[in-house]
Design an enzyme around this catalytic site. Sequence first.
Site, PDB file in Angstrom:
ATOM      1  N   ARG A 232       0.742  -1.059   0.006  1.00 39.67           N
ATOM      2  CA  ARG A 232       0.041  -0.007   0.122  1.00 39.67           C
ATOM      3  C   ARG A 232       1.037   1.305   0.270  1.00 39.67           C
ATOM      4  O   ARG A 232       1.885   1.046   0.700  1.00 39.67           O
ATOM      5  CB  ARG A 232      -0.838   0.184   1.171  1.00 39.67           C
ATOM      6  N   GLU A 261      -2.687   7.289  -5.004  1.00 39.17           N
ATOM      7  CA  GLU A 261      -2.989   6.699  -6.260  1.00 39.17           C
ATOM      8  C   GLU A 261      -4.325   6.785  -6.430  1.00 39.17           C
ATOM      9  O   GLU A 261      -4.585   6.698  -7.827  1.00 39.17           O
ATOM     10  CB  GLU A 261      -2.468   5.095  -6.144  1.00 39.17           C
ATOM     11  N   HIS A 293      -0.843  -0.238  -9.686  1.00 37.03           N
ATOM     12  CA  HIS A 293      -1.474  -1.134  -9.135  1.00 37.03           C
ATOM     13  C   HIS A 293      -1.695  -2.472  -9.758  1.00 37.03           C
ATOM     14  O   HIS A 293      -2.925  -2.852  -9.749  1.00 37.03           O
ATOM     15  CB  HIS A 293      -2.395  -0.625  -8.295  1.00 37.03           C
TER      16      HIS A 293
HETATM   17  P1  NAD Z   1      -1.472 -11.378   5.046  1.00 33.00           P
HETATM   18  O1  NAD Z   1      -2.414 -10.806   5.875  1.00 33.00           O
HETATM   19  O2  NAD Z   1      -1.218 -12.659   4.656  1.00 33.00           O
HETATM   20  O3  NAD Z   1       0.052 -11.009   5.515  1.00 33.00           O
HETATM   21  C1  NAD Z   1       0.465  -9.564   6.141  1.00 33.00           C
HETATM   22  C2  NAD Z   1       1.708  -9.775   6.944  1.00 33.00           C
HETATM   23  O4  NAD Z   1       1.962  -8.403   7.506  1.00 33.00           O
HETATM   24  C3  NAD Z   1       1.042 -10.836   8.381  1.00 33.00           C
HETATM   25  O5  NAD Z   1       2.103 -11.917   8.418  1.00 33.00           O
HETATM   26  C4  NAD Z   1       1.209  -9.880   9.462  1.00 33.00           C
HETATM   27  O6  NAD Z   1       1.546 -10.293  10.774  1.00 33.00           O
HETATM   28  C5  NAD Z   1       2.090  -8.442   8.901  1.00 33.00           C
HETATM   29  N1  NAD Z   1       2.093  -7.494   9.690  1.00 33.00           N
HETATM   30  C6  NAD Z   1       0.709  -6.729  10.329  1.00 33.00           C
HETATM   31  N2  NAD Z   1       1.204  -5.627  10.753  1.00 33.00           N
HETATM   32  C7  NAD Z   1       2.692  -5.418  10.791  1.00 33.00           C
HETATM   33  C8  NAD Z   1       3.728  -4.559  11.132  1.00 33.00           C
HETATM   34  N3  NAD Z   1       3.085  -3.467  11.903  1.00 33.00           N
HETATM   35  N4  NAD Z   1       4.777  -4.742  10.956  1.00 33.00           N
HETATM   36  C9  NAD Z   1       5.157  -5.991  10.304  1.00 33.00           C
HETATM   37  N5  NAD Z   1       4.439  -6.818   9.786  1.00 33.00           N
HETATM   38  C10 NAD Z   1       3.066  -6.675   9.877  1.00 33.00           C
HETATM   39  O7  NAD Z   1      -1.400 -10.471   3.670  1.00 33.00           O
HETATM   40  P2  NAD Z   1      -1.197 -10.599   2.415  1.00 33.00           P
HETATM   41  O8  NAD Z   1      -2.166 -11.440   1.497  1.00 33.00           O
HETATM   42  O9  NAD Z   1       0.207 -11.319   2.295  1.00 33.00           O
HETATM   43  O10 NAD Z   1      -1.080  -9.343   1.676  1.00 33.00           O
HETATM   44  C11 NAD Z   1      -0.326  -8.339   2.071  1.00 33.00           C
HETATM   45  C12 NAD Z   1      -0.555  -6.965   1.608  1.00 33.00           C
HETATM   46  O11 NAD Z   1      -0.360  -6.910   0.134  1.00 33.00           O
HETATM   47  C13 NAD Z   1      -2.011  -6.631   1.501  1.00 33.00           C
HETATM   48  O12 NAD Z   1      -2.001  -5.908   3.047  1.00 33.00           O
HETATM   49  C14 NAD Z   1      -2.197  -5.487   0.647  1.00 33.00           C
HETATM   50  O13 NAD Z   1      -1.800  -4.421   1.037  1.00 33.00           O
HETATM   51  C15 NAD Z   1      -1.146  -5.892  -0.366  1.00 33.00           C
HETATM   52  N6  NAD Z   1      -1.748  -6.551  -1.748  1.00 33.00           N
HETATM   53  C16 NAD Z   1      -1.414  -5.574  -2.890  1.00 33.00           C
HETATM   54  C17 NAD Z   1      -1.878  -6.052  -3.898  1.00 33.00           C
HETATM   55  C18 NAD Z   1      -1.536  -5.562  -5.381  1.00 33.00           C
HETATM   56  O14 NAD Z   1      -1.951  -5.566  -6.440  1.00 33.00           O
HETATM   57  N7  NAD Z   1      -0.148  -4.675  -5.393  1.00 33.00           N
HETATM   58  C19 NAD Z   1      -2.670  -7.404  -4.093  1.00 33.00           C
HETATM   59  C20 NAD Z   1      -3.002  -7.801  -2.985  1.00 33.00           C
HETATM   60  C21 NAD Z   1      -2.574  -7.439  -1.813  1.00 33.00           C
END
Ligand code: NAD
Length: 326
Positions: A232, A261, A293
């Site tokens: 994000r 964005e 994105h």
């Molecule tokens: P997920 O929930 O499986 O993993 C997120 C991880 O971040 C978890 O292990 C959690 O413990 C950790 N986390 C939470 N707070 C934290 C902090 N303060 N410091 C460090 N780590 C922390 O999520 P995911 O499916 O792996 O997705 C991750 C991110 O990717 C989503 O939140 C989303 O913003 C982004 N995303 C982007 C796209 C894209 O098209 N670019 C698509 C899907 C997801």
Amino acid sequence: MKVAFFSTQPYDKEYFEHCNTQHDITFYEVQLNEQTVNLAKGCNAVCAFVNDQLNAAVIKLLAEIGIKIIAQRCAGFNNVDLAAAAENNVAIVRVPAYSPHAVAEHALALIMTLNRKTHKAYNRVREGNFSLDRLTGFDLFGKTIGIIGTGKIGQCFADIMLGLGCKILAFDIIANKDAEAAGVHYLPLMDLLEQSDIVSLHCPLTEQTKHLINKNTLSVMKNGAMLINTSRGALIDTKAAIDALKKGKLGYLGIDVYEQEEKLFFHDLSENIIEDDVIMRLLSFSNVLITAHQGFLTHEALTQIAEVTLQNLSDFEAGKKLMNKV
Ligand code: NAD
């Protein structure tokens, strides 16, 4: 259910129409916000995406016109005021996992392009310029990669980079045992930043993670390090990143997400005057790569997004337990 579908892109329509057998969907190209909320009149569900504005005012207006459920067709829900949804008795569902490979592989694409400059080579060769001058990259083999957030995408990204022979450091509030077993080594954030050649962000945007990469955290990174963000935009204080790029502290920046964005991404603005001076400054650096994105944009991910979103709506309609409730 009667569904008002906001921020529709051609690929959304294609995949949702292909997978839908049950719901009556009206597709709107406009973003959901206070000005467009009335388009949902006559519907009982809304389908929204990352940049739709689901603040307290919009949720209250949606509830007033009879919306019972908001189906986010993405994993993140930082754009949703959850307290307002609970107060107005509007259910929020999402797609918690859809091909983590899609986003993890896109992070690798950003790294590969920035490093080996294939985008520049492509243009040069097409113009008959076969010079290799200034195209030198570095081996990824043996480099140290710092991963912030080792959930589904972070773990997938760790596996890819382990496969390339990299050393993987990680920071997360909860260590992922499978990642540890695969060879990922957890460290405090500042230690990870100090030791990594490439830092890739895979944590959600929360109050704790907003501007996680800022003047202070950038200052401890290795000189010339690469920073990748496919999570994000607001995880990075963009102005601090620009300062670090200007000083040469940050060697490369690859982003698929950007703090402001919502006014830019997903739109063709090629004939418009772009008023956002921050993104224009970013675009002026030869060592910055921006994609709009598109991390999720694979056939597999789009199919899963459509199937899970439609199932979430069907479960709600049938009064079943909502597996993907936020
Ligand atoms: P997920 O929930 O499986 O993993 C997120 C991880 O971040 C978890 O292990 C959690 O413990 C950790 N986390 C939470 N707070 C934290 C902090 N303060 N410091 C460090 N780590 C922390 O999520 P995911 O499916 O792996 O997705 C991750 C991110 O990717 C989503 O939140 C989303 O913003 C982004 N995303 C982007 C796209 C894209 O098209 N670019 C698509 C899907 C997801």
